[in-house]
Scaffold this active site. Structure first.
Site, PDB file in Angstrom:
ATOM      1  N   ASP A   7      31.456  26.779  39.849  1.00  0.00           N
ATOM      2  CA  ASP A   7      32.497  27.444  40.623  1.00  0.00           C
ATOM      3  C   ASP A   7      32.268  28.945  40.415  1.00  0.00           C
ATOM      4  OD1 ASP A   7      34.870  27.812  42.149  1.00  0.00           O
ATOM      5  OD2 ASP A   7      35.980  28.114  40.286  1.00  0.00           O
ATOM      6  N   GLU A  68      29.784  25.866  44.741  1.00  0.00           N
ATOM      7  CA  GLU A  68      30.799  26.009  45.782  1.00  0.00           C
ATOM      8  C   GLU A  68      30.286  26.920  46.879  1.00  0.00           C
ATOM      9  OE1 GLU A  68      34.817  28.379  45.921  1.00  0.00           O
ATOM     10  OE2 GLU A  68      35.144  26.444  44.919  1.00  0.00           O
ATOM     11  N   ASP A 141      39.024  27.342  36.977  1.00  0.00           N
ATOM     12  CA  ASP A 141      37.608  27.471  37.348  1.00  0.00           C
ATOM     13  C   ASP A 141      36.782  26.339  36.727  1.00  0.00           C
ATOM     14  OD1 ASP A 141      37.769  30.413  38.479  1.00  0.00           O
ATOM     15  OD2 ASP A 141      38.750  30.425  36.513  1.00  0.00           O
TER      16      ASP A 141
END
Length: 191
Positions: A7, A68, A141
């Site tokens: 992330d 991501e 996160d």
């Protein structure tokens, strides 16, 4: 399959590694956050992210990396930092010959909760449940990185099989074409 989810972020870059297969129980291998100082120069922060992710890839040996997919946000500065951190993660994986997949936040949310519109709390609860963790991964996160890894284990395997099948078809078509051209240059014909 062992997948590292990333992330991306300049200040906090979530990293989560899970092991599993579609239809099988998932296992947590590792979860952490690579942090950088917001007061440091961007180049130093990116170097810190690279160093942290490299160390984790080398230690944990994932089979694939799921990052991501950066999407447009209203804050251009934030999206730029996120995109830069995502690029670093992809570069680290590419240097090691690891396949990289990009998943949108809604894909990861849908994979773990059933809804692409789930909030961070729902994602964290489901990641905790799916991995049978005693406590929720923090900060968000870290949970998001695990959700990306889970998403790739469950959905990426099919994508990889399709890509491999397509590569096989392309390689076969190329072989046939080379044979046709070779026969033609020798004066023969090939159908």
């Amino acid at each position: 399959m062992r997948v590292m989810g990333v992330d991306p972020g300049l200040t906090r870059c979530g990293v989560g590694v899970v092991e599993g297969a579609p239809g099988r129980r998932l296992h947590l291998v590792h979860v952490s956050v690579v942090r950088t100082d917001p007061d440091d120069d961007v180049a130093l922060r990116l170097l810190g992210i690279e160093t942290g992710i490299e160390a984790l890839v080398d230690e944990l040996r994932p089979d694939a990396v799921a990052v991501e997919r950066v999407f447009s946000q209203h804050n251009v500065r934030t999206v730029m930092g996120t995109a830069q951190a995502a690029g670093v993660a992809m570069l680290v994986a590419a240097r090691r010959g690891l396949p990289v997949a990009l998943h949108t936040p809604s894909e990861a949310k849908a994979a773990v909760t059933g809804s692409g519109r789930a909030d961070k709390a729902q994602v964290t609860r489901m990641v905790t449940r799916l991995l049978s963790l005693d406590e929720a991964p923090r900060p968000a996160d870290a949970a998001d990185a695990l959700a990306l890894a889970i998403c790739h284990v469950w959905r990426g395997g099919a994508r990889q099989r399709l890509a491999a099948a397509q590569r096989s078809r392309i390689e076969e078509a190329a072989r046939v074409e080379r044979a046709r051209l070779a026969a033609r240059s020798r004066g023969g014909t090939v159908k």
